[in-house]
Write a protein that holds these residues in place. Structure first.
Motif, PDB file in Angstrom:
ATOM      1  N   VAL A 292      42.315  59.576  31.352  1.00  0.00           N
ATOM      2  CA  VAL A 292      42.136  58.650  30.237  1.00  0.00           C
ATOM      3  C   VAL A 292      42.671  57.269  30.598  1.00  0.00           C
ATOM      4  N   ALA A 293      43.898  57.227  31.096  1.00  0.00           N
ATOM      5  CA  ALA A 293      44.574  55.941  31.309  1.00  0.00           C
ATOM      6  C   ALA A 293      43.876  55.076  32.356  1.00  0.00           C
ATOM      7  N   ILE A 294      43.378  55.683  33.420  1.00  0.00           N
ATOM      8  CA  ILE A 294      42.716  54.889  34.459  1.00  0.00           C
ATOM      9  C   ILE A 294      41.404  54.313  33.943  1.00  0.00           C
ATOM     10  N   PHE A 295      40.585  55.156  33.289  1.00  0.00           N
ATOM     11  CA  PHE A 295      39.354  54.638  32.694  1.00  0.00           C
ATOM     12  C   PHE A 295      39.675  53.585  31.638  1.00  0.00           C
ATOM     13  N   ASN A 296      40.720  53.828  30.857  1.00  0.00           N
ATOM     14  CA  ASN A 296      41.090  52.925  29.775  1.00  0.00           C
ATOM     15  C   ASN A 296      41.570  51.573  30.295  1.00  0.00           C
ATOM     16  N   SER A 297      42.041  51.549  31.550  1.00  0.00           N
ATOM     17  CA  SER A 297      42.521  50.285  32.109  1.00  0.00           C
ATOM     18  C   SER A 297      41.375  49.294  32.323  1.00  0.00           C
ATOM     19  N   ILE A 298      40.154  49.784  32.411  1.00  0.00           N
ATOM     20  CA  ILE A 298      39.011  48.888  32.652  1.00  0.00           C
ATOM     21  C   ILE A 298      38.797  47.945  31.466  1.00  0.00           C
ATOM     22  N   PRO A 299      38.633  48.454  30.227  1.00  0.00           N
ATOM     23  CA  PRO A 299      38.515  47.502  29.108  1.00  0.00           C
ATOM     24  C   PRO A 299      39.796  46.719  28.854  1.00  0.00           C
ATOM     25  N   THR A 300      40.949  47.271  29.240  1.00  0.00           N
ATOM     26  CA  THR A 300      42.195  46.516  29.086  1.00  0.00           C
ATOM     27  C   THR A 300      42.182  45.275  29.972  1.00  0.00           C
ATOM     28  N   VAL A 301      41.761  45.440  31.208  1.00  0.00           N
ATOM     29  CA  VAL A 301      41.687  44.301  32.136  1.00  0.00           C
ATOM     30  C   VAL A 301      40.660  43.286  31.649  1.00  0.00           C
ATOM     31  N   GLU A 302      39.497  43.762  31.213  1.00  0.00           N
ATOM     32  CA  GLU A 302      38.478  42.837  30.717  1.00  0.00           C
ATOM     33  C   GLU A 302      38.983  42.079  29.488  1.00  0.00           C
ATOM     34  N   GLY A 303      39.668  42.773  28.598  1.00  0.00           N
ATOM     35  CA  GLY A 303      40.206  42.114  27.415  1.00  0.00           C
ATOM     36  C   GLY A 303      41.268  41.090  27.760  1.00  0.00           C
ATOM     37  N   THR A 304      42.058  41.381  28.785  1.00  0.00           N
ATOM     38  CA  THR A 304      43.088  40.436  29.224  1.00  0.00           C
ATOM     39  C   THR A 304      42.455  39.163  29.771  1.00  0.00           C
ATOM     40  N   ILE A 305      41.402  39.324  30.551  1.00  0.00           N
ATOM     41  CA  ILE A 305      40.682  38.150  31.060  1.00  0.00           C
ATOM     42  C   ILE A 305      40.176  37.304  29.898  1.00  0.00           C
ATOM     43  N   MET A 306      39.612  37.969  28.887  1.00  0.00           N
ATOM     44  CA  MET A 306      39.113  37.256  27.715  1.00  0.00           C
ATOM     45  C   MET A 306      40.231  36.457  27.040  1.00  0.00           C
ATOM     46  N   MET A 307      41.392  37.082  26.866  1.00  0.00           N
ATOM     47  CA  MET A 307      42.505  36.402  26.205  1.00  0.00           C
ATOM     48  C   MET A 307      43.019  35.225  27.019  1.00  0.00           C
ATOM     49  N   VAL A 308      43.097  35.396  28.328  1.00  0.00           N
ATOM     50  CA  VAL A 308      43.557  34.302  29.193  1.00  0.00           C
ATOM     51  C   VAL A 308      42.615  33.116  29.075  1.00  0.00           C
ATOM     52  N   ILE A 309      41.323  33.370  29.114  1.00  0.00           N
ATOM     53  CA  ILE A 309      40.348  32.280  29.007  1.00  0.00           C
ATOM     54  C   ILE A 309      40.459  31.587  27.647  1.00  0.00           C
ATOM     55  N   GLN A 310      40.645  32.371  26.592  1.00  0.00           N
ATOM     56  CA  GLN A 310      40.723  31.803  25.246  1.00  0.00           C
ATOM     57  C   GLN A 310      41.960  30.945  25.031  1.00  0.00           C
ATOM     58  N   HIS A 311      43.051  31.274  25.718  1.00  0.00           N
ATOM     59  CA  HIS A 311      44.334  30.638  25.401  1.00  0.00           C
ATOM     60  C   HIS A 311      44.863  29.729  26.505  1.00  0.00           C
ATOM     61  N   THR A 312      44.002  29.352  27.437  1.00  0.00           N
ATOM     62  CA  THR A 312      44.409  28.397  28.469  1.00  0.00           C
ATOM     63  C   THR A 312      43.379  27.281  28.556  1.00  0.00           C
ATOM     64  N   ASP A 313      43.789  26.166  29.145  1.00  0.00           N
ATOM     65  CA  ASP A 313      42.855  25.059  29.376  1.00  0.00           C
ATOM     66  C   ASP A 313      42.692  24.805  30.870  1.00  0.00           C
ATOM     67  N   PHE A 314      42.911  25.863  31.660  1.00  0.00           N
ATOM     68  CA  PHE A 314      42.721  25.777  33.109  1.00  0.00           C
ATOM     69  C   PHE A 314      42.044  27.066  33.574  1.00  0.00           C
ATOM     70  N   THR A 315      41.487  27.033  34.759  1.00  0.00           N
ATOM     71  CA  THR A 315      40.767  28.197  35.258  1.00  0.00           C
ATOM     72  C   THR A 315      41.735  29.246  35.805  1.00  0.00           C
ATOM     73  N   ILE A 316      41.260  30.493  35.782  1.00  0.00           N
ATOM     74  CA  ILE A 316      42.017  31.560  36.437  1.00  0.00           C
ATOM     75  C   ILE A 316      42.047  31.302  37.942  1.00  0.00           C
TER      76      ILE A 316
END
Length: 298
Positions: free
Chosen positions: A128-152
């Protein structure tokens, strides 16, 4: 197929909706509690009556990923009331009844052990946890993009923890062009970070070793992002804490410093509830089919 199995789904978020759909597809008899404000109905499901003999026929109880509070109460986004799983109610379930939760706490773990019911914390399982890490990582990328004014790309990122989620975060942000350092506690984990082509940090001395940083991604459910770390961050820095509540960040001090810090547990249920629910449903299905109920024919 789960024909003949009787399963109660109690509380939760949008992930539970996909679990309910899958259980219906697999021909299980599904009882629902905590979905009274759900706009879309499940005509195949039955409302769970806590005072009826339905409980005496249950093969499984599925709780939210967050589990219960320290009094055995279950919350959900589709109801405005807490559902209380008391010891006397749980004791009425058949002895083979399995209780699934995402995470557990000392109270509920001790309660289910006391009444001799099999409690399965799904987030403790690699499948469960390994598969679940995939949407967690994608969601983290989304949050970083939303809350920064610079590129990853080109940014300096510190990932704290090299567990299932931390590994995925470190690898993915590096692939996106970030300069990634990873906080670890053991020499074996430090060697793994080095093998990944990233920079290891000793979390035992994090305040002293903290490099220049734009983004901190914490996965450790312990107070690791403390004031001594936060005071070294530039004003544009962002902290995203993915650990279970209350997280591992001194949010009060971050706010005082004007550093943007967010607690974001349960990202799979926010960014990809359908996928996250399917992951949980598939594992529960396999476990039910391998349970004593089927083997014994009871």
């Amino acid at each position: 197929m789960l024909t003949g199995y009787q399963v109660a789904v109690i509380g939760g978020d949008a992930r539970q909706l996909e679990i309910i759909r899958r259980l219906n597809e697999w021909d299980a008899t599904v009882y629902l509690a905590g979905f009274d404000q759900l706009k879309e109905g499940f005509t195949e499901a039955i409302d769970l009556d806590f005072d009826s003999d339905q409980v005496e026929r249950l093969d499984a109880i599925i709780l939210p990923v967050a589990g219960t509070d320290d009094q055995g109460r279950v919350d959900g986004i589709f109801t405005n009331r807490l559902l209380h799983l008391t010891e006397s109610w749980l004791k009425r379930t058949p002895s083979h009844c399995q209780i699934y939760t995402g995470i557990s706490n000392d109270y509920f773990t001790q309660l289910t052990s006391h009444i001799n019911r099999n409690l399965i914390p799904l987030m403790d399982r690699d499948d469960v946890a390994i598969f679940n890490s995939i949407p967690t990582v994608e969601g983290t990328i989304m949050m970083v993009i939303q809350h920064t004014d610079f590129t990853i790309h080109g940014s300096k990122v510190v990932v704290l923890g090299l567990g299932r989620v931390g590994t995925g975060l470190a690898r993915t942000f590096a692939q996106l062009g970030a300069h990634v350092s990873v906080g670890v506690r053991s020499s074996a984990s430090a060697a793994r970070v080095y093998e990944m082509g990233l920079t290891p940090l000793d979390m035992n001395n994090l305040a002293e070793e903290m490099p220049e940083c734009d983004i901190i991604l914490n996965t450790v459910p312990a107070p690791v992002v403390q004031a001594a770390v936060i005071k070294q961050l530039p004003s544009h820095a962002v902290i995203i804490d993915l650990a279970s509540k209350p997280g591992g960040t001194d949010f009060r001090y971050a706010e005082k410093r004007g550093i943007k810090a967010m607690l974001a547990p349960g990202l799979p249920g926010i960014v990809a509830p359908k996928t996250a629910g399917r992951i949980i449903a598939d594992v529960i299905s396999r476990l039910l089919k391998n349970s004593n109920r089927e083997v014994d024919g009871s």
